[in-house]
Enzyme design. Structure first.
Site, mmCIF file in Angstrom:
data_model
loop_
_atom_site.group_PDB
_atom_site.id
_atom_site.type_symbol
_atom_site.label_atom_id
_atom_site.label_comp_id
_atom_site.label_asym_id
_atom_site.label_seq_id
_atom_site.Cartn_x
_atom_site.Cartn_y
_atom_site.Cartn_z
ATOM 1 C CE LYS A 1 45.831 46.788 41.128
ATOM 2 N NZ LYS A 1 47.680 46.049 40.887
ATOM 3 C CD GLU B 1 53.062 46.139 43.734
ATOM 4 O OE1 GLU B 1 52.396 46.651 45.228
ATOM 5 O OE2 GLU B 1 52.203 45.420 42.635
ATOM 6 C CE LYS C 1 41.240 44.133 42.518
ATOM 7 N NZ LYS C 1 42.391 43.017 42.657
ATOM 8 N NE ARG D 1 49.912 44.995 49.087
ATOM 9 C CZ ARG D 1 49.132 45.272 49.654
ATOM 10 N NH1 ARG D 1 48.206 44.956 48.426
ATOM 11 N NH2 ARG D 1 48.285 45.690 50.654
ATOM 12 N NE ARG E 1 47.494 38.479 47.579
ATOM 13 C CZ ARG E 1 46.493 38.481 46.617
ATOM 14 N NH1 ARG E 1 46.559 39.822 45.302
ATOM 15 N NH2 ARG E 1 46.283 37.629 46.630
#
Ligand SMILES: [Zn+2]
Ligand SMILES: [Zn+2]
Lengths: 542, 367
Positions: free
Chosen positions: A241, A289, A411, A246, A261
């Site tokens: 992660k 990312e 996540k 993002r 995002r």
């Protein structure tokens, strides 16, 4: 404007989703296209701009209400919201009922619809000379009820917010248009002007939308307390992660763009990536990312922050903060929407595409190997030293969905850092908690002195907040503007995600995402942590 | 100040020349009380003197067997070296301002007061004086009360709307004063009204004095069944969210308070609806009342003390000063204790218990 204010009241008055949705649907079905477009724009939280200086607004309110300026400020301090304070102060006994209310009160005189209102009285305000601004604001006050004035102030100060989730707005719009929610979310993505034409496009066909628009992002939920409850580890693809931004990279026609995002274009901060995207075949969309990247590892979010919201990036900054796009999904290839394909297949295609492109700033996110939860847990334990936040778990046979549906993407973050800290300053909150002391500055010991290390706004229950508020009110020892210095007695455990050096903070460091984990009523201030122990934590890579 | 007719002591406002306390926060020999709210009438004192229309309420709210004397509004009584009389404060039934005269010098203790109309109590009367002691619960210009009749219509419309969709209306308000005032605004009610036990017993003293209230019944289990889906239930705010509410089925909740004019408290309280109704004076009410007394010196107690003092001094040219008290000024946005004011600081540090007891007065924004 009147109709929109009615909607705002309805949304503000209830916390029940079903009632909010009903109010939204009723509004969108009845409103003229241009007004509906603006309403959707505002409700979706697209940023407005401040079109008037709030200092002037206070001065005009003082003049208009015949009050000294200091009393306007005192009132603001008590109410906690400038838009509301001024809306109440310039009320000239217009006979309205409780709170906002024009309920049950007829009023004469026409007011423009939302779109014209914004055009003339909000956007139009910015271009005027000061005197003309003042005249228009005063005229508008006279035409509005208290609750409408509140909205007006929110609009001209660029601070309009409403307590409704974007997903709910999309659902209501989908209902009005007669399409499913994912389709509506897709139609809403991208650049979108609040015009009657855009509204018609939204309601009818998606042909007219932004040719560079992204797909709705697929967002993950936090794993359940027992990760085993998700089923077999082998059903998932695990990835790190990443702690970056993002983004979707869209390459279509002759253009390339990066969408955050939040629906913002972030090209300006990442010109070298945008340039490389030009090498890709038209009709390519990558989900990934944006990271600040140093050789073989991320540099940390505080470095990346220097790139965010830039219109352009200097050569120096390019060298100091190199960036890359860590790709983890392929949503479109050769113009074909790949989202219905299973994760495993999209991943295969992504790997091929990135390998063939062979671009220095485009990488594929590693798959973290581990066929059991134990193995993955071991990998997760190394997250902090790798500079990542934990693991992402993506079901191998799942399509790429829109929004945050439960079940396929999870996540699994590392446990946060924690510290015991002492409450030293408090400030009144905003919105629902305006007028309660809910914003806390927290400190640790250093040579017998308390040094602030974090501000936190959340984490306590409503009941605890009221108790802390009562404590604050009775233990104020000094005040600086809105800040109250309180006797250092309360100890809280805070959780946070990382520590970064900072020259702006007296402690020489700042914490990422600090929040209150719990109130340590069992601890005395002397038991709180020291700056030394915080620095020791920083020694661990973050 | 030296030579002042009324000062503050550990026990409360004190009139040395008359040998009595006014609204004392500790038990004393002789208490002159302005009204029956818990932060003004506390049990344990030797004797109480209050305005006659409020004597029964004061009796209900002090200790059993308390000696409570009533004095008619306007009637003068000599106590020690001073003349004392009560004058309507318009706050709740029997609420009074206390006028104290000695050798031609007149002080008036306003207690809690409002200047708006209220069918359940005698209207506020401006009493000429040299020194006026004023509350300041809503002493900021953001507080401007709407016309009570408009609000009464809103309450009725809200009730009818709920009934139309099969919901019981639960209206929360302080048990003493506010509830009766709301009831009085609902003559010719569109449906049955049930009341919570906390206020059921406080309706008698009102009806005994000929104040017209619509018929009400105690909200027993059977009555709850009858009002469910279409009736109105009046209860103290503390009842909201408790299991007690369940017997009314699907409810729409509302809260009536001056604080409901602000969005923060309105949303935080989690009621479906807020009605702005207060038994305290709003900003204009305070200024109007103060001006009407003709007082050249004004002492300001519980509420937004500092802004009101500054405004009266700078904008009205009055000799205005804060007066530390332990009335419940500790509500939302209320004046905090300051380091420069050790008196006020201690005032808020002690006396925890009465604060909790004062749930029937909105000087405290309910937490
Ligand atoms: Zn009272
Ligand atoms: Zn009071």
């Amino acid at each position: 404007m009147r109709r929109f204010h009615g909607l705002y009241q309805a949304l503000d008055a209830t916390s029940r989703t079903s009632r909010k949705e009903a109010a939204l649907v009723a509004y969108f079905e009845a409103a003229p296209a241009a007004d509906a477009a603006w309403a959707a724009h505002l409700l979706l939280g697209r940023r407005g701009r401040r079109t008037v200086n709030t200092r002037h607004l206070r001065e005009w309110a003082a003049e208009e209400s015949g009050l000294p300026l200091w009393l306007v400020e005192e009132s603001y301090d008590a109410v906690g919201d400038l838009a509301e304070t001024i809306a109440l102060l310039v009320c000239r006994g217009d006979g309205s009922g409780s709170g906002d209310g024009e309920r049950g009160v007829d009023h004469e005189g026409q007011l423009e619809g939302l779109a014209d209102f914004i055009e003339r009285r909000v956007i139009g305000l910015a271009g005027l000379e000061l005197e003309a601004q003042r005249a228009l604001v005063l005229e508008t006050w006279g035409a509005l009820e208290a609750g409408e004035r509140f909205l007006f102030h929110k609009l001209i100060s660029g601070g309009f917010r409403v307590g409704v989730a974007g997903g709910l707005v999309a659902r209501a719009l989908a209902k009005v248009a007669g399409v499913d929610r994912a389709t509506m979310m897709h139609r809403l993505a991208g650049r979108w002007q609040p015009t009657a034409e855009a509204w018609e496009a939204l309601m009818s066909e998606d042909e007219g939308g932004d040719p560079l628009r992204p797909y709705p992002f697929f967002l993950a939920h936090a794993v359940p307390p027992e990760v085993e409850d998700l089923g077999a580890a082998a059903d998932f693809q695990a990835e790190w992660k990443w702690d970056g931004i993002r983004a979707q990279a869209v390459r279509r026609g002759e253009e390339s763009v990066l969408w955050s995002r939040g629906g913002d274009l972030v090209n300006g901060g990442f010109p070298e990536i945008v340039e490389e995207l030009g090498e890709l075949q038209a009709g390519t969309v990558i989900d990934g990312e944006l990271l600040a990247w140093d050789g073989d590892r991320p540099m940390g979010f505080h470095q990346l922050q220097r790139r965010i919201q830039r219109k352009s990036v200097s050569k120096k900054l390019r060298e100091e903060v190199p960036v890359r796009l860590m790709a983890y999904d392929l949503l479109e290839e050769a113009g074909e929407d790949l989202r219905p394909l299973p994760t495993a297949e999209r991943r295969r295609r992504l790997e091929t595409l990135v390998r063939r492109a062979s671009l220095p700033r485009l990488a594929v996110a590693d798959v973290v190997e581990g066929s059991s939860w134990e193995a993955l847990a071991d990998a997760r334990a190394t997250a902090r030293e790798r500079g990542v936040e934990g693991l992402m778990l993506k079901r191998l046979d799942a399509p790429y969905r829109a929004g945050r549906p439960r079940g396929d993407w999870w996540k699994w973050k590392v446990d946060p850092f924690t510290l015991d800290v002492v409450l030293v300053y408090a400030q009144r909150g905003h919105g629902r908690r305006a007028s309660l002391y809910t914003d806390y500055t927290l400190a640790v010991w250093n040579d017998g002195e308390l040094v602030p290390v974090a501000k936190a706004y959340s984490g306590l229950t409503d009941k605890e907040i009221r108790r802390v508020d009562a404590f604050v009110r009775r233990h104020i020892i000094d005040r600086f503007g809105p800040v109250r210095v309180v006797e250092p007695e309360l100890v809280f455990e805070i959780a946070f995600e990382g520590i970064q050096p900072s020259t702006r903070h007296k402690a020489g460091l700042s914490l990422r995402f600090p929040r209150i984990a719990r109130w340590r009523e069992d601890k005395a201030p002397a038991d709180a942590d020291t700056l030394e122990s915080v620095r020791a934590l920083m020694g661990e890579p973050s | 100040m030296k030579g002042d007719l009324v000062t503050t002591t550990e026990a409360g406002l004190w009139c040395e020349a008359g040998g009595f306390h006014i609204d004392p926060w500790r038990p004393v020999d002789r208490a002159v009380v302005t009204h029956a709210h818990a932060d003004h009438t506390r049990p344990g004192s030797g004797r109480y003197l209050t305005a006659a229309p409020g004597a029964e309420l004061v009796r209900l709210r002090t200790h059993p067997g308390a000696v409570v004397d009533g004095l008619e509004y306007g009637e003068r009584l000599t106590i020690g070296g001073v003349q004392v009389s009560f004058h309507p404060a318009g706050h709740i039934l029997g609420s009074a301002q206390v006028r104290i005269e000695r050798a031609g010098e007149v002080w008036v203790v306003g207690g809690d007061y409002k200047t708006g109309s209220d069918p359940t109590c005698a209207a506020f009367e401006a009493v000429p004086c040299d020194v006026f002691i004023s509350e300041s619960t809503f002493g900021l210009p953001v507080f401007q009360w709407p016309d009570p009749e408009v609000v009464a219509r809103e309450v009725r419309a809200w009730w009818e709307g709920n009934a139309a969709s099969g919901r019981t209306s639960l209206l929360c308000a302080y048990a003493l004063g506010k509830s009766q005032r709301l009831l009085a605004g609902l003559n010719d009610p569109p449906g049955p009204i049930a009341v919570h036990g906390a206020l059921d017993k406080l309706l008698g003293p009102y009806r005994d004095q000929g104040i017209e209230l619509p018929p009400t019944r105690y909200a027993s289990v059977e009555v709850a069944k009858e009002v469910r889906g279409h009736g109105l239930v009046i209860a103290p705010p503390s009842a909201n969210g408790t299991p007690w509410m369940r017997k009314f089925g699907d409810v729409s909740t509302a809260f009536a308070s001056g604080w409901m004019t602000l969005r923060g408290p309105r949303r935080r309280r989690g009621f479906d609806q807020g009605f702005t109704v207060s038994d305290h004076a709003d900003w204009r009410g305070l200024l109007g009342a103060i001006e009407a007394t003709g007082a050249s010196r004004v002492l300001v107690t519980h509420g937004y003390v500092d802004p009101l003092v500054r405004y009266l001094s700078e904008e009205r040219g009055l000799q205005a000063e804060p007066l530390a008290s332990r009335f419940e000024g500790e509500g939302d946005g209320a004046e905090e204790a300051k380091p420069s004011d050790p008196e006020a600081a201690t005032a808020t540090l002690v006396e925890e218990a009465p604060r909790a007891a004062a749930v029937d007065d909105e000087t405290q924004e309910p937490a």
